[in-house]
Design an enzyme around this catalytic site. Structure first.
Site, PDB file in Angstrom:
ATOM      1  N   LEU B  37       5.223  28.491  31.114  1.00  0.00           N
ATOM      2  CA  LEU B  37       5.757  29.802  30.725  1.00  0.00           C
ATOM      3  C   LEU B  37       7.278  29.760  30.897  1.00  0.00           C
ATOM      4  O   LEU B  37       7.823  30.283  31.848  1.00  0.00           O
ATOM      5  CB  LEU B  37       5.106  30.879  31.594  1.00  0.00           C
ATOM      6  CG  LEU B  37       5.215  32.354  31.193  1.00  0.00           C
ATOM      7  CD1 LEU B  37       4.859  32.570  29.735  1.00  0.00           C
ATOM      8  CD2 LEU B  37       4.340  33.209  32.082  1.00  0.00           C
ATOM      9  N   HIS B  38       7.955  29.107  29.935  1.00  0.00           N
ATOM     10  CA  HIS B  38       9.408  28.916  30.053  1.00  0.00           C
ATOM     11  C   HIS B  38      10.144  30.092  29.413  1.00  0.00           C
ATOM     12  O   HIS B  38       9.546  31.120  29.108  1.00  0.00           O
ATOM     13  CB  HIS B  38       9.810  27.560  29.463  1.00  0.00           C
ATOM     14  CG  HIS B  38       9.472  27.385  28.015  1.00  0.00           C
ATOM     15  ND1 HIS B  38      10.411  27.451  27.019  1.00  0.00           N
ATOM     16  CD2 HIS B  38       8.282  27.187  27.396  1.00  0.00           C
ATOM     17  CE1 HIS B  38       9.819  27.266  25.849  1.00  0.00           C
ATOM     18  NE2 HIS B  38       8.530  27.101  26.051  1.00  0.00           N
ATOM     19  N   ALA B  39      11.457  29.921  29.207  1.00  0.00           N
ATOM     20  CA  ALA B  39      12.288  31.063  28.821  1.00  0.00           C
ATOM     21  C   ALA B  39      11.844  31.764  27.534  1.00  0.00           C
ATOM     22  O   ALA B  39      11.822  32.992  27.470  1.00  0.00           O
ATOM     23  CB  ALA B  39      13.749  30.616  28.705  1.00  0.00           C
TER      24      ALA B  39
END
Lengths: 158, 117
Positions: B37-39
């Site tokens: 769940l990155h930017a």
């Protein structure tokens, strides 16, 4: 993960000259070259990759903060740096505000977990408004370094 | 004997009514993107959550964060395969939960897929 685990101290800039998104990213990447964290020959390719990522959606995450980043095969560990623009730069941020505080990250392609943990640390610390404000008003790179060290020692970051 | 509505009973009835208009629904989701769940997905998630009136929260093993805040979502540092619970509270909780859940189901439209898919 702590700031000291990925921020190249010699690459910290308290006054960026650039007034454009592309300019700031280039200036920060150059500071990583000067600090010996990335090779001069990889500069163009890294800047291009970071801009390509920005095209997918700005990393200006609000509150005057941006986290430009990319994966790049030339690095074998996560490297990053911090820069402040006192005038603020239009970064097409999610909240439309100009960006004053930049965290630039370059990570090895096979280490997504490290990248996530760096983002975690940055976002956790930035929820503290006083910390944000103090970083933005830093007079020199040493001020920034001290603020990061202080955050590292107070934080519960893993 | 007629039941007597005491002041105490009345207070309890009002409390029950309030909790019925305030729907709380939740479901488990799995982070399917290989990058976690990155930017970018965190931004998509917060953007979707802000469309709804309900409070949206994400629960991990150790944290409960505001789904409408990208900074909060990023503090989860949720890697690929992490299980989270999405909880929506409010008048449009069901619809909100469905919208957020479907983002996870679609892997936030990330191009690359995990092995074996």
């Amino acid at each position: 993960m702590k700031f000291s685990d990925f921020v190249a101290t010699d690459a910290i800039r308290s006054h960026v000259d650039a007034h454009t998104k592309d300019g700031v990213i280039r200036e920060m990447a150059q500071s990583l070259v000067d600090a010996g964290s990335i090779a001069a020959g990889d500069l163009e390719s890294i800047v291009k990759a970071i801009m390509k990522r920005e095209d997918l959606g700005s990393t200006g995450i609000g509150r005057g903060v941006a986290v430009p980043h990319t994966k790049h095969p030339s690095v074998n560990r996560l490297v990053g740096t911090v820069a402040v623009s006192h005038d603020g730069v239009d970064f097409e941020s999610l909240d439309g505000e100009p960006v004053q505080l930049f965290f630039l990250l370059v990570s090895p392609p096979d280490r997504p977990g490290d990248h996530l943990r760096a983002l975690e640390n940055i976002s956790r610390q930035l929820r503290d408004e006083a910390f944000c404000r103090q970083l933005k008003s830093a007079k020199g790179p040493m001020d920034i370094q001290h603020l990061l060290e202080e955050a590292d020692s107070h934080g519960v970051a893993s | 004997m007629n039941p007597v509505v005491t002041r105490e009973n009345e207070a309890r009835l009002i409390e029950i009514r309030d909790s019925m208009s305030e729907q709380v629904v939740s479901r488990e989701v799995v982070v399917g993107m290989s990058q976690g769940l990155h930017a970018r997905p965190a931004d998509q998630l917060a953007r979707e959550a802000r469309k709804w009136q309900s409070r949206i929260e994400l629960l991990s093993d150790s944290q409960r964060v505001d789904g409408k805040s990208i900074l909060d979502v990023l503090t989860l540092a949720a890697e690929a395969g992490t299980r989270l619970v999405v909880e929506a509270t409010g008048p449009d909780a069901r619809e909100a939960l469905e919208a957020i859940g479907s983002l996870f189901d679609r892997n936030f439209n990330e191009q690359e897929r995990n092995d074996g898919r």
